[in-house]
Design an enzyme around this catalytic site. Structure first.
Site, PDB file in Angstrom:
ATOM      1  CG  HIS A   1      -0.846   1.612  -3.315  1.00  0.00           C
ATOM      2  ND1 HIS A   1      -2.095   1.353  -2.768  1.00  0.00           N
ATOM      3  CD2 HIS A   1      -0.500   0.481  -3.984  1.00  0.00           C
ATOM      4  CE1 HIS A   1      -2.469   0.124  -3.094  1.00  0.00           C
ATOM      5  NE2 HIS A   1      -1.522  -0.424  -3.826  1.00  0.00           N
TER       6      HIS A   1
ATOM      7  CG  ASP B   1      -2.290   0.648   0.903  1.00  0.00           C
ATOM      8  OD1 ASP B   1      -2.265   1.852   0.571  1.00  0.00           O
ATOM      9  OD2 ASP B   1      -3.344   0.002   0.986  1.00  0.00           O
TER      10      ASP B   1
END
Length: 357
Positions: free
Chosen positions: A234, A211
């Protein structure tokens, strides 16, 4: 004080007392380093002694593997400072429940956490989430909450069930030389998450997760991020914002000397499309390198993960004074820069200078 007379000279020598530091070895309180015996109570007893010490104190975790269930270390402490020195590995249970945290420091001031590894063993929970079962979010591996003057140095965090490190409602916190790792497909394993905190430094670290490498949430102010290798993951995100109408702003953020490698995003600001009194202001992204990043620069004020139950309103979050300076690299997407600002509260003072993606 001693007096020495030498002919006509008077010499004064002052002996300044050195404050002692008492060391508490968790093994002396019953911790066993076999990775199977629960060491939670031993760590709690060591913490109680260190916290109550009238001198500076050190908790020492020697080499070995120490199993910890939910560990809660609370202030207010008598000791003027506590050093949590880890040479071994702290491991969590491979099972999971609905706990919010694994290792939790609450209302502790003047704390340093140094060295060692924390391994949350998140694989079982990740597998549950991949099958769309009714799974909890999982605990954050390390939480600093309501603390002041905290330093985290040379810590390795592996395989978190949820976020690796969260800084919440704290002030003057630094994270240096961290190594944070989780597989690229591990869900919700943000590296470092900040919220409701001021005067923060994150530097000289490597973050590889499933993430956000770093997620900057509501109420984060005066944050400096420097010299970070990010990827996979991310990217670095401000948001998501506009969870509620009355939400603290994000301001005075500096992000510099970052290398993104194979991330889905690079520099991202994201807000839900709903009313909010919050704002994002005075943000500078500079000296950034992108290597095969899907969305190098993005502002998304219609953010809606999964595109389910999207608000479909206008975001009330005002984004202003954001600078992108000296950014270079490669994008896997033909559109390297994407700004989707609020229609009712549009972005203002957005500067791009020497951007080459």
């Amino acid at each position: 004080m001693k007096l020495f007379l030498h002919s006509c000279f008077l010499t004064l020598i002052f002996f300044v007392p050195v404050l002692s530091q008492n060391t508490y070895n968790v093994v002396d309180f019953g911790a066993i380093d076999d990775g199977r015996s629960d060491a939670s109570e031993a760590f709690s007893r060591a913490w109680a002694h260190a916290c109550d010490d009238r001198f500076a104190a050190k908790i020492y975790v020697p080499p070995g593997r120490f199993l910890l269930h939910n560990a809660n270390f609370e202030g207010y402490c008598t000791s003027p400072s506590i050093e949590f020195w880890i040479e071994g590995t702290l491991i969590a249970s491979s099972t999971y429940d609905d706990s919010n945290y694994w290792i939790f420091f609450y209302k502790v001031d003047n704390l340093s956490i140094s060295g060692g590894t924390i391994d949350a063993r998140g694989h079982t929970l990740w597998d549950c989430k991949s099958k769309n079962n009714d799974c909890p979010f999982g605990p954050v591996s390390l939480v600093i909450s309501n603390g002041y003057n905290i330093s985290i140095n040379n810590l390795a965090s592996k395989n978190s069930k949820f976020f690796h490190i969260m800084i919440n409602n704290s002030e003057k916190v630094s994270i240096r030389n961290a190594t944070i790792t989780a597989p690229e497909d591990s869900p919700n394993t943000d590296g470092i998450h900040t919220m409701d905190s001021n005067d923060l430094l994150i530097t000289n670290s490597s973050i590889m997760t499933g993430d956000d490498c770093i997620s900057i949430s509501r109420g984060t102010t005066n944050l400096s991020i420097q010299n970070i290798n990010c990827g996979p993951g991310h990217g670095i995100s401000i948001g998501s914002l506009a969870d509620v109408v009355n939400e603290k702003p994000v301001e005075n953020i500096s992000v510099s000397n970052i290398i993104f490698t194979g991330t889905s995003n690079g520099l991202r600001i994201k807000t839900f499309a709903r009313p909010s009194n919050s704002y994002v202001s005075n943000v500078k992204f500079h000296q950034i390198t992108m290597k095969d990043v899907n969305n190098p620069i993005i502002i998304d004020q219609n953010y809606c993960p999964g595109h389910e139950e999207c608000p479909h309103e206008n975001s009330g979050v005002k984004i202003t004074n954001v600078q992108y300076v000296d950014i270079k690299g490669t994008s896997t997407n033909i559109e390297a820069v994407h700004f989707d600002c609020s229609l009712s509260n549009p972005c203002e003072q957005i500067l791009l200078k020497n951007v080459k993606c």
